[in-house]
Write a protein that holds these residues in place. Sequence first.
Motif, PDB file in Angstrom:
ATOM      1  N   ARG A 125       6.885  -5.524   8.086  1.00  0.00           N
ATOM      2  CA  ARG A 125       6.893  -4.060   7.103  1.00  0.00           C
ATOM      3  C   ARG A 125       7.461  -3.468   5.579  1.00  0.00           C
ATOM      4  NH1 ARG A 125       8.141  -0.612  11.887  1.00  0.00           N
ATOM      5  NH2 ARG A 125       8.084  -1.709  14.308  1.00  0.00           N
ATOM      6  N   TRP A 126       8.407  -4.076   5.312  1.00  0.00           N
ATOM      7  CA  TRP A 126       8.750  -4.317   3.351  1.00  0.00           C
ATOM      8  C   TRP A 126       7.292  -3.935   3.275  1.00  0.00           C
ATOM      9  CZ3 TRP A 126      12.326  -1.385   0.400  1.00  0.00           C
ATOM     10  CH2 TRP A 126      11.648  -2.031  -1.035  1.00  0.00           C
ATOM     11  N   LEU A 127       7.222  -5.336   3.025  1.00  0.00           N
ATOM     12  CA  LEU A 127       5.968  -5.995   2.427  1.00  0.00           C
ATOM     13  C   LEU A 127       4.981  -4.525   2.581  1.00  0.00           C
ATOM     14  CD1 LEU A 127       4.895  -9.424   3.165  1.00  0.00           C
ATOM     15  CD2 LEU A 127       6.112  -8.667   0.649  1.00  0.00           C
ATOM     16  N   LEU A 128       4.145  -4.084   3.820  1.00  0.00           N
ATOM     17  CA  LEU A 128       3.883  -3.338   3.729  1.00  0.00           C
ATOM     18  C   LEU A 128       3.790  -2.036   3.395  1.00  0.00           C
ATOM     19  CD1 LEU A 128       1.219  -3.088   5.575  1.00  0.00           C
ATOM     20  CD2 LEU A 128       2.007  -1.381   7.596  1.00  0.00           C
ATOM     21  N   PHE A 129       5.028  -1.626   3.402  1.00  0.00           N
ATOM     22  CA  PHE A 129       5.429   0.002   2.614  1.00  0.00           C
ATOM     23  C   PHE A 129       5.347  -0.403   0.966  1.00  0.00           C
ATOM     24  CE2 PHE A 129       8.821   1.663   0.616  1.00  0.00           C
ATOM     25  CZ  PHE A 129       8.462   2.499   0.700  1.00  0.00           C
ATOM     26  N   ASN A 130       4.973  -1.427   0.535  1.00  0.00           N
ATOM     27  CA  ASN A 130       5.096  -1.959  -1.221  1.00  0.00           C
ATOM     28  C   ASN A 130       4.148  -2.208  -1.240  1.00  0.00           C
ATOM     29  OD1 ASN A 130       5.691  -2.722  -3.254  1.00  0.00           O
ATOM     30  ND2 ASN A 130       7.549  -4.534  -2.870  1.00  0.00           N
ATOM     31  N   TYR A 131       3.345  -2.507  -0.167  1.00  0.00           N
ATOM     32  CA  TYR A 131       1.764  -2.447  -0.530  1.00  0.00           C
ATOM     33  C   TYR A 131       0.930  -1.118  -0.803  1.00  0.00           C
ATOM     34  CZ  TYR A 131      -3.303  -3.638  -0.129  1.00  0.00           C
ATOM     35  OH  TYR A 131      -4.430  -4.266  -0.774  1.00  0.00           O
ATOM     36  N   LEU A 132       1.488  -0.465   0.126  1.00  0.00           N
ATOM     37  CA  LEU A 132       0.955   0.634   0.161  1.00  0.00           C
ATOM     38  C   LEU A 132       1.569   1.808  -1.119  1.00  0.00           C
ATOM     39  CD1 LEU A 132       1.428   1.685   4.064  1.00  0.00           C
ATOM     40  CD2 LEU A 132      -0.822   1.084   2.430  1.00  0.00           C
ATOM     41  N   LEU A 133       3.387   1.593  -1.594  1.00  0.00           N
ATOM     42  CA  LEU A 133       3.479   2.028  -2.903  1.00  0.00           C
ATOM     43  C   LEU A 133       2.446   1.831  -3.515  1.00  0.00           C
ATOM     44  CD1 LEU A 133       6.111   4.075  -3.094  1.00  0.00           C
ATOM     45  CD2 LEU A 133       7.209   1.900  -3.508  1.00  0.00           C
ATOM     46  N   LEU A 134       2.560   0.720  -3.747  1.00  0.00           N
ATOM     47  CA  LEU A 134       1.580  -0.173  -4.800  1.00  0.00           C
ATOM     48  C   LEU A 134       0.211   0.912  -5.100  1.00  0.00           C
ATOM     49  CD1 LEU A 134       1.468  -2.005  -7.461  1.00  0.00           C
ATOM     50  CD2 LEU A 134       0.845  -3.902  -5.430  1.00  0.00           C
ATOM     51  N   ALA A 135      -0.588   1.253  -4.137  1.00  0.00           N
ATOM     52  CA  ALA A 135      -1.815   1.923  -3.538  1.00  0.00           C
ATOM     53  C   ALA A 135      -2.145   2.969  -3.780  1.00  0.00           C
ATOM     54  CB  ALA A 135      -2.367   1.356  -2.280  1.00  0.00           C
ATOM     55  N   PHE A 136      -0.052   3.746  -3.175  1.00  0.00           N
ATOM     56  CA  PHE A 136      -0.407   4.803  -3.707  1.00  0.00           C
ATOM     57  C   PHE A 136      -0.392   5.255  -5.620  1.00  0.00           C
ATOM     58  CE2 PHE A 136       2.301   9.008  -4.368  1.00  0.00           C
ATOM     59  CZ  PHE A 136       1.291   9.965  -4.499  1.00  0.00           C
ATOM     60  N   CYS A 137       0.454   4.424  -6.182  1.00  0.00           N
ATOM     61  CA  CYS A 137       0.842   4.301  -7.591  1.00  0.00           C
ATOM     62  C   CYS A 137      -0.639   4.217  -8.693  1.00  0.00           C
ATOM     63  CB  CYS A 137       1.480   3.352  -7.917  1.00  0.00           C
ATOM     64  SG  CYS A 137       3.731   3.925  -7.816  1.00  0.00           S
ATOM     65  N   GLY A 138      -1.504   3.213  -7.633  1.00  0.00           N
ATOM     66  CA  GLY A 138      -2.403   3.174  -8.519  1.00  0.00           C
ATOM     67  C   GLY A 138      -3.503   4.048  -8.249  1.00  0.00           C
ATOM     68  N   LEU A 139      -3.626   5.210  -7.536  1.00  0.00           N
ATOM     69  CA  LEU A 139      -4.146   6.272  -6.910  1.00  0.00           C
ATOM     70  C   LEU A 139      -3.929   7.009  -7.922  1.00  0.00           C
ATOM     71  CD1 LEU A 139      -6.229   7.949  -5.046  1.00  0.00           C
ATOM     72  CD2 LEU A 139      -4.328   8.790  -3.885  1.00  0.00           C
ATOM     73  N   LEU A 140      -2.195   7.630  -7.949  1.00  0.00           N
ATOM     74  CA  LEU A 140      -1.685   7.797  -9.294  1.00  0.00           C
ATOM     75  C   LEU A 140      -1.838   7.893 -10.898  1.00  0.00           C
ATOM     76  CD1 LEU A 140       1.814   8.875  -7.733  1.00  0.00           C
ATOM     77  CD2 LEU A 140      -0.609  10.275  -7.743  1.00  0.00           C
ATOM     78  N   LEU A 141      -2.503   6.700 -10.941  1.00  0.00           N
ATOM     79  CA  LEU A 141      -2.977   6.048 -12.310  1.00  0.00           C
ATOM     80  C   LEU A 141      -4.454   6.257 -12.093  1.00  0.00           C
ATOM     81  CD1 LEU A 141      -1.726   4.678 -14.628  1.00  0.00           C
ATOM     82  CD2 LEU A 141      -2.672   2.794 -13.093  1.00  0.00           C
ATOM     83  N   VAL A 142      -5.514   6.659 -11.197  1.00  0.00           N
ATOM     84  CA  VAL A 142      -6.846   7.259 -11.391  1.00  0.00           C
ATOM     85  C   VAL A 142      -6.614   8.041 -11.513  1.00  0.00           C
ATOM     86  CG1 VAL A 142      -8.507   7.390  -9.610  1.00  0.00           C
ATOM     87  CG2 VAL A 142      -7.769   5.222  -9.748  1.00  0.00           C
TER      88      VAL A 142
END
Length: 149
Positions: free
Chosen positions: A116-133
Amino acid sequence: MSRSVIFKQPLRAAAASWQLAQIFWVGGLWLLHFVLLPALGKYGLAPLLVDELGGALSRLLIGFSAFCALLQLLVLVQITRLKGFWRDVRGQLLVTVELLALTYLLVGHWLPDAYRWLLFNYLLLAFCGLLLVLQPIPGAGAESPARAP
């Protein structure tokens, strides 16, 4: 060729490398989690196999994302000349991405069962990437929203 055209070439190269790196790591993160893994599950592969493939591919993709975000960070530092780097939203997002990637890799190495921690971290990373786009490309002439009056 006029002198002004010659000096604008590095900015175009920096903007192109920014976009290319961003396409690879942000697109890769979203593609793996929201397209490839669900498609493998729908195709009929065993859920344990899909989880194992997802874990292995996620670690590789997070490492590649950290490299691409570091490249983007270097481009941003080159363009802003380190003076407005910390006030820029893009810089803050890229530093956050680097920290999240490091956290994901360390937790994945020491606590591989913390799904669960790895999934949360992965999704947070993807969301930061989306904000960067959604942020403007550095050196493309558009003013950053963080520096606008």
